[in-house]
Design an enzyme around this catalytic site. Structure first.
Site, PDB file in Angstrom:
ATOM      1  N   ASN A 195       0.801  -1.231   0.000  1.00 59.16           N
ATOM      2  CA  ASN A 195       0.000   0.000   0.000  1.00 59.16           C
ATOM      3  C   ASN A 195       0.828   1.274   0.000  1.00 59.16           C
ATOM      4  O   ASN A 195       0.272   2.372  -0.082  1.00 59.16           O
ATOM      5  CB  ASN A 195      -0.931   0.021   1.220  1.00 59.16           C
ATOM      6  CG  ASN A 195      -1.871  -1.159   1.250  1.00 59.16           C
ATOM      7  OD1 ASN A 195      -1.511  -2.233   1.713  1.00 59.16           O
ATOM      8  ND2 ASN A 195      -3.087  -0.979   0.748  1.00 59.16           N
ATOM      9  N   VAL A 215      -0.134   6.522  -1.363  1.00 57.77           N
ATOM     10  CA  VAL A 215      -0.669   5.705  -0.277  1.00 57.77           C
ATOM     11  C   VAL A 215      -1.971   5.109  -0.774  1.00 57.77           C
ATOM     12  O   VAL A 215      -2.943   5.829  -1.039  1.00 57.77           O
ATOM     13  CB  VAL A 215      -0.909   6.538   1.000  1.00 57.77           C
ATOM     14  CG1 VAL A 215      -1.503   5.667   2.104  1.00 57.77           C
ATOM     15  CG2 VAL A 215       0.387   7.182   1.466  1.00 57.77           C
ATOM     16  N   CYS A 216      -1.995   3.802  -0.922  1.00 61.17           N
ATOM     17  CA  CYS A 216      -3.113   3.130  -1.552  1.00 61.17           C
ATOM     18  C   CYS A 216      -4.085   2.611  -0.496  1.00 61.17           C
ATOM     19  O   CYS A 216      -3.808   1.636   0.204  1.00 61.17           O
ATOM     20  CB  CYS A 216      -2.588   1.967  -2.405  1.00 61.17           C
ATOM     21  SG  CYS A 216      -3.796   1.300  -3.553  1.00 61.17           S
ATOM     22  N   THR A 217      -5.219   3.286  -0.368  1.00 60.64           N
ATOM     23  CA  THR A 217      -6.254   2.873   0.582  1.00 60.64           C
ATOM     24  C   THR A 217      -7.585   3.451   0.142  1.00 60.64           C
ATOM     25  O   THR A 217      -7.643   4.565  -0.398  1.00 60.64           O
ATOM     26  CB  THR A 217      -5.917   3.322   2.016  1.00 60.64           C
ATOM     27  OG1 THR A 217      -7.029   3.029   2.880  1.00 60.64           O
ATOM     28  CG2 THR A 217      -5.644   4.807   2.090  1.00 60.64           C
TER      29      THR A 217
END
Length: 333
Positions: free
Chosen positions: A186, A193-195
């Protein structure tokens, strides 16, 4: 002393002195019109009382920590179970520093006040926030890797921006990558920032940003609790459902070994060159956390204990751990 941000409201935001309300109103007398001074002084008295309590319980080291920037506050040296808020007079380094701040509206101002008051009351252990007097739209945060994960003790650094449409859309978050390789599915080397909460990954319902119920604290907690996890390999898209598939657990163990070495590289790099004004936070955390982690790693290498997260304890992992212990110990944290 630690900066204590008082509860704030719109009366603190007189147009020509918008940024001054982020201080502990220590300089407010010259900045705010007389009609607001009684209210501000009352808040200052409350802030001073809390400040005195913190100073009484803080065990200060002689000389303290030397910051690489002028700061308006220091960190307590006790083992407080809450995160801290550090105020800097100016933002000298930030991913969005070159972006000009648009004139804020009332809705935006009220929401930012609410966000900071929420952080002040509920910021948990291991999450620290840096605010800037000259840029209310920008924040930075240090999130310490939780125990029992490959990221334990490492202080991860992020920049945050509240855009002019906030809270209609989520805040922007930029991850500062100090490891040679990507250490989490992530957290990308380019800062992404992968979310789902940030809208950078698919999600539904409570997983996505809601302008009414979502806030910055939730974003910070999601990074700490949902990204910096014991088995980050299964954060990859589609991998969670394959957790019990033959071979996947072994892949997770190998991933954890690589993730921990990269995390230790990150720890070494940020200890050598803390970004922005984060030195007091970074060094305070490392002085507390590194001796514990070093003892744990030594115990693994001596086969007295095993990590709380799954690894294979391969020969390459052992050699890399020994090398990183030597490198980080040389910093005399």
């Amino acid at each position: 002393m630690i900066d204590v941000v008082p509860h704030l409201n719109e009366s603190c935001l007189k147009k020509d002195y918008f940024y001054k309300w982020l201080c502990v109103v220590l300089h407010a007398e010259s900045a705010i019109q007389r009609e607001y001074m009684d209210e501000l002084c009352a808040k200052l008295d409350l802030a001073k009382e809390e400040l005195q309590k913190l100073e009484q319980t803080s065990d200060r080291n002689a000389g303290g920590l030397e910051s690489n920037e002028s700061t308006s506050s220091e960190l307590p040296t006790d083992n407080s179970k809450k995160g801290t808020i550090l105020t800097l007079p100016a933002c000298s380094s930030h991913n969005w520093k070159a972006f000009e701040m648009n004139a804020p509206g009332k809705v935006w101002m009220r929401r930012i006040i609410s966000e900071l008051n929420t952080l002040r009351e509920h910021l948990p252990e291991g999450i620290h926030v840096i605010i800037y007097e000259d840029r209310v739209d920008l924040l930075s945060t240090v999130i310490v890797g939780p125990r029992g994960t490959p990221y334990e003790a490492t202080p991860f650094y992020f920049d945050i921006r509240f855009k002019s449409d906030y809270p209609t859309g989520p805040p922007e978050v930029h991850y500062h990558a100090f490891s040679q390789e990507q250490l989490n599915p992530n957290l990308y080397q380019n800062g992404r920032v992968c979310t789902s909460l940030l809208g950078t990954w698919q999600g539904k319902g409570v997983e996505t940003w809601n302008s009414v119920s979502s806030n910055l604290l939730q974003v910070l907690l999601s990074i700490q609790a949902l990204i910096l996890v014991p088995e980050p390999f299964f954060n990859e898209a589609g991998y969670e459902s394959r957790k019990n598939t033959p071979g996947m657990n072994e892949n997770s163990q190998r991933y954890n070994e690589t993730a921990m070495i990269n995390s230790l590289q990150y720890l070494e790099s940020i200890a050598r060159h803390p970004p922005g004004g984060s030195m007091p936070i970074v060094m305070d955390e490392l002085k507390k956390q590194w001796p514990i982690l070093k003892a744990e790693i030594s115990s693994w290498l001596e086969e007295r204990t095993t990590p709380d997260f799954p690894v294979q304890m391969s020969k390459g992992f052992r050699i890399s751990l020994e090398r990183m212990i030597t490198r980080i110990s040389a910093l005399n944290l």
